[in-house]
Design an enzyme around this catalytic site. Structure first.
Site, PDB file in Angstrom:
ATOM      1  CG  HIS A 216      23.575  36.009  -3.545  1.00 21.27           C
ATOM      2  ND1 HIS A 216      24.403  34.929  -3.563  1.00 21.27           N
ATOM      3  CD2 HIS A 216      23.469  36.416  -4.830  1.00 21.27           C
ATOM      4  CE1 HIS A 216      24.772  34.679  -4.805  1.00 21.27           C
ATOM      5  NE2 HIS A 216      24.220  35.572  -5.599  1.00 21.27           N
ATOM      6  N   GLY A 217      23.262  38.357   0.577  1.00 20.32           N
ATOM      7  CA  GLY A 217      22.564  39.324   1.408  1.00 20.32           C
ATOM      8  C   GLY A 217      22.430  38.854   2.837  1.00 20.32           C
TER       9      GLY A 217
END
Lengths: 469, 392
Positions: free
Chosen positions: A322-323
């Site tokens: 997700h990051g």
């Protein structure tokens, strides 16, 4: 480009549909590929090259894998690994290089330069996973080699799901790439689905997002317990409407062009446990990790310790996917711990208590999860968490916070109900009783379109939360 | 039945998409929106550089939104829907009793100079203290009398028209006055304005963020009192009240998208000696206090002193020398200038100017031989700008 923009709705989409249906069937993939590149390149044209390079690598290695997968599995495996490595390398470099450079440089003996201006290519996490699914499916003999470059590129670059999913596994659309049939009924269902998604995004999601941004920013000047709860609750609702709205639009657009994409959400906020939540939230990502990481690692077939270890690997990766930020790692581990606890004993306990408590339990953990998810600044996240329990606040609420709450209350209640299957059930009941009710469908679709148009003209820009991953 | 419905769904959907895209192509572009009082984006110039860094795409998006067919009507639909849903406001503009509008969300400047990314109804107490400190500095260093009048925002004055709480308004003024040195001559008009507003007096516009001419008159009276010039105050009866416009749609109306709200009435108060004054704005002589050309446009408040200028001077012809009043001001002063000009020669320096910096008050007081200095500035600018903190 984003779906919820005037230029997409009133220039890109009508033109694409016109050209797509005007050309002979044999050219349709080429049309889709070309317009998808335009769609992708609208924001950052340079990264088109990167995507095309990724596609071409996987496409070429596909022939090698196909050639050897029967006769020389070892060589096929090497080809698969090489293909995956190239794709992962792009992802790692563009998404994670600066993160690692920054964090490793904290070590006293290391000095890794940070590259300025290295921006995350939009959608790279999504399309890389799609490309990888082709390579792995092919190696596993779950699909045929795709010899047609245009068809394969269309699979990866298809604009409806290109930048925020659903992550379509290659084998799920293999046949559709070359043999799909577009029908009026499909198209109509697509229009309905798209309209619902557009409304979820523009009429509800963006309003929730504005409320969330307000509360989060206000906390700096006026920290209250109620304000902190509003921050996380509005974020939780916003993320669902934003992301599931996007998926609805993607699936609807897919149908307009004859594709069937897998579902991505199944009312996640009615879950009674976190295990259930992850079967209902971002289904295509969970499926991907289960298929291509968890099960290959041995899943739950190699004993309890190994099962937990496998879960930990999957959730660490899910968080990190997700990051490139520690809060996402923490977020992944947070869910990992809860899922392991549920597997070990919590689920059995939960089954014994009334379902209202199970809902409260699940949603409380989900909300705290999204708190971790939404704050890239750990200190700010921590103080929001403390504020939720009255620590460090100036009070339970303030007149301003309460005013805003009252103002947003109808929207919040409406969006809570909208996150359950209730509206759909009511609608189906209505149609059963009065078959004439279905004449409302075309009117509702156009009504939504015009209303969204009004909201979009007024706001000028509404990006999607999930395209940044 | 089913396939007919599907046909209807698809054809209606396509008709709207195609209808608007064709209309978009056929309709001519506008370069200015009267309703919103701002320039609209026209087709952006193309360059490879802009294409490569994505700016071209962004500009095309803005172009699309700005030139979209039926833009004003669609903005109005959105505003009406939001109000219809019981939200009580749209795009940060509150809707109160009697069609009173007020901006509620502002840029908040922090002490370190940064500005919040999201507009809020908040203020940084430290930044407000620094602003007050700037006023303290000026007051202490000037050799001539100095007065500060911080005008309230509509939100502060018209609080009785809204369900919206006044706690932030109150806290803001309190923070400001608490930080002012007791020796500073500060005229607090907020209680007076709140009282007059509540009793139904038309002291602030309903659709604009400024005070009305009546409001400006009341503030003028308060100022004269604080200067010990009560006996010279011109009574209301000394003026003939002319309706300059009864179709004034102000800034809050433009931003709020609530097209159903009724327009304001704007007045010029004429004493009859208007022709005796020479008004000069940035070196150009104006046709007196009022530039009536603006009355035909949307931005009617600009009729006062010809709108935004850096330096405006007002002198009375054929008169023995009068005392000079130097105003450090924003647009609120424009409606008050005709009253003050009855007693003083005026030099108005636009403290909000983006071109010039007038924060060195001591220097300008000397340069213009001021006998008295007045800071007439909106509290909104104290929250969002940094001019006060730099006063010296």
């Amino acid at each position: 480009m984003v779906f919820s923009s005037l230029i997409f709705l009133f220039a890109y989409l009508p033109l694409t549909l016109l050209i797509y249906y005007a050309v002979p069937r044999a050219w349709r993939n080429a049309v889709l590929f070309a317009v998808s590149l335009l769609f992708y390149g609208w924001g950052e044209p340079v990264y088109i090259l990167l995507m095309v390079l990724s596609i071409t690598t996987a496409y070429l290695f596909g022939f090698v894998i196909d050639k050897y997968r029967e006769s020389d599995p070892k060589r096929a495996k090497y080809a698969m690994i090489a293909s995956l490595a190239v794709n992962l390398l792009f992802l790692l470099f563009f998404k994670y290089y600066n993160f690692f450079a920054r964090n490793l440089s904290l070590l006293p003996f290391l000095e890794i330069p940070v590259i300025d201006g290295l921006e995350l290519p939009i959608g790279i996490s999504f399309y890389t996973f799609q490309i990888m699914s082709y390579t792995i499916d092919l190696y596993r003999r779950d699909c045929r080699v795709q010899k047609n470059y245009v068809a394969f590129s269309t699979y990866v670059a298809l604009f409806p799901q290109l930048i925020a999913g659903p992550i379509v596994r290659y084998r799920d659309v293999d046949a559709q790439l070359t043999e799909r049939r577009e029908t009026l009924d499909h198209f109509a269902v697509g229009v309905q689905r798209f309209s619902v998604g557009l409304a979820k995004k523009v009429l509800i999601g963006d309003m929730l997002a504005a409320g969330h941004a307000y509360y989060q920013n206000l906390a700096e000047f006026q920290s209250t317990t109620l304000g902190a709860w509003m921050t996380v609750i509005l974020y939780t609702l916003h993320l669902y409407y934003d992301f599931s709205g996007y998926s609805d639009m993607a699936i609807g657009l897919g149908k307009m062009f004859g594709f069937q994409f897998p579902e991505n959400f199944n009312y996640p906020y009615i879950s009674k446990s976190i295990t259930e939540f992850w079967r209902r939230w971002h289904i295509s990502l969970s499926t991907w990790f289960r298929e291509y990481v968890y099960i290959p690692l041995g899943g739950n077939r190699k004993g309890q310790v190994r099962t937990y270890l496998n879960l930990a690997v999957v959730w660490l990766l899910t968080g990190f996917w997700h990051g490139a930020n520690w809060n996402f790692v923490l977020w992944g581990l947070y869910f990992c711990v809860i899922l392991i606890l549920e597997k070990a004993f919590l689920l059995r306990f939960l089954e014994k208590i009334p379902s209202v408590f199970r809902h409260v339990y699940a949603m409380l953990l989900v909300v705290i999860g999204f708190l971790i998810f939404s704050f890239s600044d750990a200190a700010a996240g921590w103080s929001c968490f403390l504020a939720m329990f009255g620590v460090g606040t100036s009070g339970l609420t303030s007149a301003t916070v309460s005013y805003q709450l009252l103002r947003l209350l109808p929207l919040i209640l409406f969006s809570c109900i909208g996150a359950t299957p209730l509206p759909k059930k009511l609608w189906e009941k209505l149609c059963e009783k009065h078959s004439a009710a279905s004449v409302l469908i075309p009117l509702a679709c156009v009504g939504i379109l015009i209303l969204c148009m009004a909201y979009l003209v007024d706001s000028t820009f509404s990006p999607f939360a999930y395209t940044q991953f | 039945m089913r396939s007919k419905l599907n046909l209807a769904t698809v054809s209606l959907f396509l008709a709207v998409l195609l209808g608007f895209s064709v209309a978009f192509v056929l309709l001519p572009d506008n370069s200015f929106s009267e309703q919103e009082n701002r320039g609209l984006r026209t087709f952006p110039a193309f360059s490879l550089e802009k294409l490569a860094d994505g700016r071209f795409g962004e500009e095309i998006n803005e172009y699309f939104a700005d030139q979209f067919p039926l833009r004003d009507a669609l903005v109005g639909i959105k505003g009406s829907v939001e109000i219809g849903l019981g939200k009580g406001e749209n795009d940060g503009i509150l809707l109160g009793e009697n069609g009173q509008l007020a901006k509620r969300l502002f840029d908040v400047r922090r002490e370190d100079g940064s500005v919040t990314s999201v507009e809020l109804d908040a203020f940084d107490p430290a930044h407000i203290r620094n602003g007050a400190a700037g006023i303290n500095r000026v007051s202490a260093s000037l050799s001539v009398p100095f007065t500060a009048l911080l005008t309230g925002r509509t939100l502060d004055v018209a609080e009785s028209a809204f369900a919206y709480p006044s706690e932030t308004s109150d806290a803001l003024f309190e923070a400001f006055y608490n930080a002012l040195d007791p020796s500073v001559d500060a005229v607090d008009t907020l209680p007076m304005f709140r009282e007059r507003y509540e009793s139904g007096e038309y002291v602030y516009y309903k659709t604009d963020h400024h005070w009305t001419t009546l409001g400006a008159y009341y503030a003028y009276v308060e100022l004269m009192r604080s200067w010990g010039m009560e006996d010279q105050v011109l009574p209301m009866e000394a003026f003939k009240r002319e309706t300059a416009s009864d179709s004034f749609y102000g800034t809050a109306w433009s931003a709020g998208g609530m097209k159903f709200v009724a327009p304001d009435t704007m007045e010029f108060w004429m004493r009859g000696n208007e022709d005796d004054f020479t008004v000069t704005a940035d070196g150009k002589v104006l046709d007196g206090f009022y530039s009536t050309k603006y009355l035909a446009l949307k931005d009617k408040y600009s009729a006062f002193l010809d709108g935004t200028h850096d330096v405006v001077t007002v002198e009375k012809r054929a008169e023995e020398s009068r005392p000079t009043l130097l105003l450090l001001k924003d647009s609120f002063a424009n409606a008050m200038a005709p009253f003050l000009a009855q007693h003083f020669d005026l030099v108005l320096l636009n403290l909000s100017s983006v071109r010039s910096d007038f924060t060195d008050v001591t220097r300008y007081a000397e340069e213009y031989n001021a006998d008295r200095v007045l800071l007439l500035y909106t509290i909104e600018n104290a929250v969002t700008a940094d001019k006060l903190t730099r006063l010296r």
